[in-house]
Design an enzyme around this catalytic site. Structure first.
Site, PDB file in Angstrom:
ATOM      1  N   ASP A 264       0.660  -1.029   0.329  1.00 30.45           N
ATOM      2  CA  ASP A 264      -0.145  -0.501   0.317  1.00 30.45           C
ATOM      3  C   ASP A 264       0.947   1.032  -0.177  1.00 30.45           C
ATOM      4  OD1 ASP A 264      -2.447   1.922   0.133  1.00 30.45           O
ATOM      5  OD2 ASP A 264      -1.551   1.741   2.738  1.00 30.45           O
ATOM      6  N   ASP A 570      -2.558  -0.711   5.752  1.00 26.31           N
ATOM      7  CA  ASP A 570      -3.031  -0.285   7.105  1.00 26.31           C
ATOM      8  C   ASP A 570      -5.096   0.090   6.718  1.00 26.31           C
ATOM      9  OD1 ASP A 570      -3.538   1.614   5.483  1.00 26.31           O
ATOM     10  OD2 ASP A 570      -1.849   2.871   6.751  1.00 26.31           O
TER      11      ASP A 570
END
Length: 831
Positions: A264, A570
């Site tokens: 990410d 996350d």
């Protein structure tokens, strides 16, 4: 296999052996359970369990309810700082900005517009007339109708996909399953052959069976489960010291085996903090703003270094305007810097602090008289402030809007006529490099009428501010280490392709748009079929404007392409992909609960470099697993070689059942645990990842086992045959055979410390437990030789010093053979 061996031993009234094997299994279960329970407790300390409340309008009255009580049809009121309780169709918006990084991964807040009409297939990040459950209101106010709650929300659908996503089998599990099957077959075949041959020769079947079971127990690496658990537990503790919490022990090795990390962007590779990085004054070029994050450390530098006096004056004028036209707060509270408000406004205040312009000072000196708050339909905000005896206006907003308000622009030599083309080129250049571009202007207002956008004419254009979510300081080096270790890294984000490419360039992941694949392109390829989708994934290193479900599709495609995949993230949008990957890595500080629950590893400092450290520890762990397996299998194979040579030579079996079990104890009782504690050899991150389909028994492992087992088994058999032929008794021959095997197998421990490095290049002090354990095991055997009752049970006894020397000289041949093999392998790797 061990349970079967325990049951057989029990029925043969060898209770000690049975209980020993059962103890091995129990210890393995206890250590594994305790370690994973400890990891869960560590993870629990990272969770932030906060209940969400909502302000709803029912029957004309406004009141607060638990978010769980919201139902479709409720009218929900939104304001700054609130968490959106459900999926809402917005019906009113007033300068409403929402942080949707939880779902989309995009760091910049989304400006909402209730009146917007969208295409039916608009991407999640483009649905500006919706507010989604779990996202945060960063600015403004709004009102919306609840259209989905619970599992029906976009966040709920992500959670639901987790129940349908099957995790990829860890490489170590897959390899150990194959290894166990091969060992079981090999031992079974060997034992059945021995039984068949000995029974045919007329030996008592019961005695043959006992002997064969003893050989099987000795050959089966029953110490492996404990050693494997110790290897992983040691790696877990080493990882914890490097900010990695391991929730599933087997994930340690999986991370070490990965050859592809799908990361990410927001919060993982970048800081998830919008930061002003460039100031462009028309006609004067760019000035760099140093420092990252929510910290006033840094300065503004020009192309030639420190700004001149005139440049300093211009900079102060720009940052003063940005500070006065600002609704955020940034300041020191209780010894630390705190902030609240829109992320753009906070970034401007941080930039101002870097040049000594404090919000409290300038607002006190130039108090605000009136303001026009930011609204998505206007794309600008303005304040009217008292400056001395007159009123002055300060404006910030989209460059194309502010250009229309200005007829002049600031230059190093004073104000000059506006050069529209130069400003537009500069703004386009900054945008193409991934910056979010904001324009600043000021001007004097003479009219006494009520402040409105009609008065925003004839202003002076001050500057363009380039903002970006900056890279984490360690990210570039960490990605470079991955590349050197043969690990491919790709960035998966919901951000705009240009922004994503700009970050990828800084990281060295990609250089051109040809390496960028967008969500719509993935959707188009998906309709064609898996082959077209995989072709698109194969070459891409940046995935932009990707929706949560597509992250899952990307991971599944990478697995189809033969990669061992680690996924970092996350947000809730990362959870399905993390669950599907071989190993999921969640961010401990910024990560959501759903992300942490879906991951096998949690990084406590949200540092991509910690992931790379985890890869290194994982490789050390797998290397140690192979060292233990080599020791256990090669020594067991040597015993089988010894027995088969004896069978073919038609001589009595060289060791009794009790001697085999004793040999197993003093050569594998503690040494394999010592090998499990071996430190890193130092070159782990310079080796390529293990091939995806490679088993424990690769070519090098097979060669080493064959060579060492033939040397140990062959030389021991020759000694045994020689002793029998020269008139030694059976007990004397077996005593010497036993002692030589003990010496061989204890020396083999030092050959096991590295596949290719010389045993003499590795200092014994690197692993004192291994050295002490091996010497201790040898001492135990010597003690048994001189202890009357024990030597009687084992049919062994003392030997002369001269005989000791001859046996030691024979045992040293295993060191010579393996050193020669390693030398050839180092010089001719492909041999």
């Amino acid at each position: 296999m061990l349970l079967v061996a325990a049951v057989v031993s029990f029925f043969l009234e060898r209770h000690t052996d049975a209980f020993f094997i059962l103890a091995v299994l129990l210890i393995n279960a206890v250590i594994g359970t305790a370690q994973e329970y400890s990891a869960e407790r560590n993870l629990e300390s990272l969770r932030n369990l906060v209940r969400t409340y909502a302000r709803v309008v029912r029957e004309g009255e406004s009141f607060e309810v638990d978010a769980e009580e919201c139902v479709p049809g409720d009218i929900v009121l939104l304001e700054e700082g609130m968490k959106v309780p459900a999926d809402l169709r917005l019906i009113e918006t007033h300068a409403l900005n929402v942080d949707e990084s939880l779902l989309t991964g995009e760091s910049a807040p989304v400006s909402k517009d209730a009146s917007a009409v969208l295409k039916w297939n608009a991407a999640l990040g483009d649905r500006v007339n919706m507010a989604f459950a779990g996202t945060i209101v960063t600015r403004g106010r709004g009102k919306g109708v609840v259209v989905a709650t619970g599992i029906e929300t976009e966040l709920g659908r992500l959670a639901e996909t987790l129940t349908d996503v099957e995790s990829a089998k860890p490489p170590l599990t897959r390899r150990m399953e194959v290894f166990s099957g091969n060992i079981a077959k090999a031992v079974l075949i060997a034992v059945l052959l021995i039984i068949a041959i000995e029974v045919r020769r007329g030996m008592d079947p019961a005695q043959v069976f006992v002997q064969s079971v003893a050989l099987a127990v000795s050959a089966i690496p029953e110490g492996l489960p404990v050693a494997l658990t110790v290897v992983l537990a040691v790696a877990v503790n080493r990882m914890a010291r490097r900010n990695v919490i391991v929730r599933r022990m087997v994930a340690v090795e999986t991370l070490g085996s990965c050859d592809f990390i799908a990361s990410d962007k927001t919060g993982t590779l970048t800081m998830n903090v919008l930061t002003a990085r460039l100031v462009a004054i028309p006609g004067h070029g760019y000035m760099e703003v140093t420092g990252d994050g929510i910290s006033p450390e840094g300065e503004i530098r020009t192309a030639h270094g420190r700004p001149t006096e005139r440049e300093e004056h211009l900079i102060k004028r720009v940052v003063t305007a940005a500070t006065l036209c600002n609704e955020a707060f940034f300041g020191m509270r209780n010894g630390r810097w705190v902030h609240h408000g829109d992320t753009v406004d906070v970034a401007l205040l941080v930039m101002a602090h870097k040049v000594g312009v404090m919000q409290a000072d300038v607002t006190a000196k130039h108090p605000m008289v009136a303001q026009i708050p930011f609204a998505s339909e206007r794309k600008f905000a303005a304040t009217l402030n008292r400056v001395g005896e007159r009123h002055q206006v300060f404006v910030k907003g989209a460059p194309e809007i502010l250009i229309e308000m200005c007829d002049r622009m600031v230059t190093i030599d004073g104000d000059a006529p506006l050069e529209r083309d130069a400003i537009e080129r500069c703004a386009a250049d900054m945008a193409n490099n991934g910056y979010r571009v904001l324009a600043i202007a000021d001007g004097v207002v003479e009219s006494d009428e009520e402040f409105s956008d009609k008065q925003l004419r004839g202003l002076t254009f001050l500057a363009l501010i380039g903002m970006i979510d900056p890279l984490r300081p360690e990210a570039e080096h960490a990605v470079a280490r991955c590349r050197k270790a043969g690990i491919q890294v790709a960035m998966v984000t919901g951000d705009h392709p240009i922004t994503a490419l700009a970050i990828a360039r800084e990281l060295g992941l990609a250089q051109s748009m040809e390496e960028v694949v967008t969500g719509p392109e993935l959707k188009k390829a998906e309709h064609i079929g898996d082959e077209a989708f995989d072709d698109l994934i194969r070459q891409a290193r940046v995935f932009a404007r990707v929706e949560p479900r597509q992250k899952l599709d990307i991971v599944q495609s990478l697995i189809r392409l033969g990669h061992t995949v680690a996924v970092t993230g996350d947000g809730a949008n990362d959870a399905p992909a993390m669950r599907a990957a071989h190993v999921g890595v969640a961010m401990g500080m910024s990560g959501t609960d759903i992300a942490k629950e879906s991951a096998e590893l949690v990084i406590t400092d949200d540092n991509f470099a910690s992931i790379v450290a985890g890869v290194e520890e994982g490789r050390v762990a797998y290397s140690n697993v192979r060292k233990v397996i080599f020791l256990l299998v090669s020594t067991g194979a040597a015993e089988i070689v010894l027995f088969f040579l004896s069978l073919f030579a038609a001589v009595p079996l060289p060791l009794l059942a009790v001697q085999l079990l004793w040999l197993n104890l003093v050569t594998n009782g503690i040494q394999h645990i010592g090998l499990a504690l071996e430190p890193a050899e130092g070159d782990e991150m310079r080796r390529p990842p293990r091939p995806h389909g490679e088993g424990i028994f690769n070519r090098i492992m097979v060669e080493r086992i064959l060579l060492s087992s033939i040397v140990m088994g062959g030389i021991t058999f020759m000694l045994y045959r020689y002793l029998l032929s020269t008139g030694s008794s059976m007990d004397e021959a077996r005593n010497s055979t036993m002692l030589l095997m003990v010496l061989f197998e204890n020396l083999q421990v030092f050959n096991s410390r590295s596949e290719l490095r010389s045993a003499f290049s590795l200092s014994p002090m690197r692993n004192p437990i291994l050295v002490i354990g091996t010497l201790g095991a040898q001492l135990v055997h010597i003690t048994a030789m001189y202890t009357p009752w024990l030597s009687g049970v084992l049919n062994i006894g003392p030997v002369s010093l001269e005989h000791w020397a001859r046996l030691l000289a024979l045992a040293l041949t295993i060191l010579v053979a393996m050193e020669a093999y390693k030398m050839v392998r180092r010089r001719v790797p492909s041999a």
